[in-house]
Write a protein that holds these residues in place. Structure first.
Motif, PDB file in Angstrom:
ATOM      1  N   ASP A  23      65.221 -24.139 -18.049  1.00  0.00           N
ATOM      2  CA  ASP A  23      66.667 -24.324 -17.944  1.00  0.00           C
ATOM      3  C   ASP A  23      66.942 -25.611 -17.170  1.00  0.00           C
ATOM      4  OD1 ASP A  23      69.385 -24.005 -17.992  1.00  0.00           O
ATOM      5  OD2 ASP A  23      69.360 -21.957 -17.232  1.00  0.00           O
ATOM      6  N   GLU A  24      67.809 -26.456 -17.687  1.00  0.00           N
ATOM      7  CA  GLU A  24      68.100 -27.742 -17.061  1.00  0.00           C
ATOM      8  C   GLU A  24      69.249 -27.683 -16.063  1.00  0.00           C
ATOM      9  OE1 GLU A  24      68.522 -30.713 -20.122  1.00  0.00           O
ATOM     10  OE2 GLU A  24      66.708 -30.000 -21.125  1.00  0.00           O
ATOM     11  N   LYS A  25      69.786 -26.508 -15.833  1.00  0.00           N
ATOM     12  CA  LYS A  25      70.859 -26.394 -14.841  1.00  0.00           C
ATOM     13  C   LYS A  25      70.583 -25.207 -13.925  1.00  0.00           C
ATOM     14  CE  LYS A  25      73.985 -23.882 -17.949  1.00  0.00           C
ATOM     15  NZ  LYS A  25      72.969 -23.347 -18.774  1.00  0.00           N
ATOM     16  N   PRO A  26      71.025 -25.309 -12.674  1.00  0.00           N
ATOM     17  CA  PRO A  26      70.807 -24.186 -11.753  1.00  0.00           C
ATOM     18  C   PRO A  26      71.678 -22.989 -12.119  1.00  0.00           C
ATOM     19  CG  PRO A  26      71.944 -25.998 -10.642  1.00  0.00           C
ATOM     20  CD  PRO A  26      71.657 -26.447 -12.036  1.00  0.00           C
ATOM     21  N   GLN A  27      71.159 -21.818 -11.826  1.00  0.00           N
ATOM     22  CA  GLN A  27      71.906 -20.582 -12.038  1.00  0.00           C
ATOM     23  C   GLN A  27      72.893 -20.387 -10.893  1.00  0.00           C
ATOM     24  OE1 GLN A  27      71.298 -18.549 -14.875  1.00  0.00           O
ATOM     25  NE2 GLN A  27      70.297 -20.493 -15.346  1.00  0.00           N
ATOM     26  N   GLU A  28      73.869 -19.531 -11.088  1.00  0.00           N
ATOM     27  CA  GLU A  28      74.855 -19.272 -10.039  1.00  0.00           C
ATOM     28  C   GLU A  28      74.194 -18.715  -8.779  1.00  0.00           C
ATOM     29  OE1 GLU A  28      78.136 -19.602  -7.977  1.00  0.00           O
ATOM     30  OE2 GLU A  28      77.895 -20.395 -10.005  1.00  0.00           O
ATOM     31  N   TYR A  29      73.157 -17.889  -8.940  1.00  0.00           N
ATOM     32  CA  TYR A  29      72.494 -17.344  -7.747  1.00  0.00           C
ATOM     33  C   TYR A  29      71.822 -18.454  -6.938  1.00  0.00           C
ATOM     34  CZ  TYR A  29      67.545 -17.482  -9.175  1.00  0.00           C
ATOM     35  OH  TYR A  29      66.284 -17.879  -9.507  1.00  0.00           O
ATOM     36  N   GLN A  30      71.344 -19.532  -7.605  1.00  0.00           N
ATOM     37  CA  GLN A  30      70.754 -20.651  -6.875  1.00  0.00           C
ATOM     38  C   GLN A  30      71.828 -21.352  -6.033  1.00  0.00           C
ATOM     39  OE1 GLN A  30      68.799 -21.977 -10.747  1.00  0.00           O
ATOM     40  NE2 GLN A  30      67.632 -23.134  -9.222  1.00  0.00           N
ATOM     41  N   ARG A  31      72.989 -21.533  -6.623  1.00  0.00           N
ATOM     42  CA  ARG A  31      74.087 -22.187  -5.891  1.00  0.00           C
ATOM     43  C   ARG A  31      74.533 -21.317  -4.709  1.00  0.00           C
ATOM     44  NH1 ARG A  31      75.714 -26.728  -8.061  1.00  0.00           N
ATOM     45  NH2 ARG A  31      75.288 -27.188 -10.229  1.00  0.00           N
ATOM     46  N   THR A  32      74.614 -20.007  -4.941  1.00  0.00           N
ATOM     47  CA  THR A  32      75.004 -19.076  -3.867  1.00  0.00           C
ATOM     48  C   THR A  32      73.965 -19.090  -2.746  1.00  0.00           C
ATOM     49  OG1 THR A  32      76.207 -17.667  -5.418  1.00  0.00           O
ATOM     50  CG2 THR A  32      75.528 -16.663  -3.332  1.00  0.00           C
TER      51      THR A  32
END
Length: 186
Positions: A23-32
């Motif tokens: 996946d080329e974008k971070p998941q929401e849990y990574q941002r959290t």
């Protein structure tokens, strides 16, 4: 643990194994989780696991603390089967401690994109800085043969300088690539 470690160091780097492979974008849990890490006192987060180059950005916590997050630096070496796994990056940082205030911070941050190159079916692995990688090398990359051998569907021409340039432009803001003009390469 971050709060406790912060009492014994000038600068706290957290290395995270997170995200979804390819996946080329971070998941929401990574941002959290990134938000939680900064509020706990982390100064720099370097991520891995997706095997792709994901965004790099400055984050500011609730108390005004600033932290750099590289969600994933991708791969540095390897012979995976997907074009996005051939692009990675190295962080080149200057971390400086102010003698008067005692504050330690990143005073320069650059991401140097890299390309993993191999011939045939994963032979002669070499990592190049993207700035030195050529269209001729991309056309001779073994990923096309690997994809055919393992029945992985990649479109003709999917591995190219333009493909990699697009990922870099999308995920690495210009402030982190001051020495990398993303014009055409030969």
């Amino acid at each position: 643990e971050i709060e406790a470690a912060g009492e014994y160091c000038d600068y706290l780097v957290v290395y995270m194994h997170w995200g979804i492979e390819r996946d080329e974008k971070p998941q929401e849990y990574q941002r959290t989780l990134g938000r939680q890490l900064i509020d706990a006192g982390a100064d720099l987060v370097i991520g891995s696991h997706p095997h792709t180059l994901q965004p790099i950005e400055w984050r500011t916590g609730q108390q005004g603390h600033r932290m750099l997050v590289a969600y994933s630096l991708g791969n540095f070496v390897g012979s995976m089967l997907y074009p996005q796994n051939m692009l990675g990056g190295m962080l080149d940082l200057d971390i400086t401690k102010d003698g008067e205030t005692g504050e330690t911070s990143i005073t320069r941050a650059e991401l140097i994109p890299t390309v993993i190159h191999y011939e045939g079916l994963g032979k002669h692995l070499r990592t190049y800085p993207f700035s030195e990688y050529t269209g001729e090398l991309a056309a001779a990359h073994g990923i096309v043969q690997l994809a055919a051998s393992y029945d992985v569907a990649i479109a003709p021409g999917a591995f190219s300088l333009d493909y990699m340039r697009g990922i870099i432009k999308k995920n690495v803001p210009e402030e982190f690539r001051p020495n990398l003009p993303l014009g055409t390469q030969k």
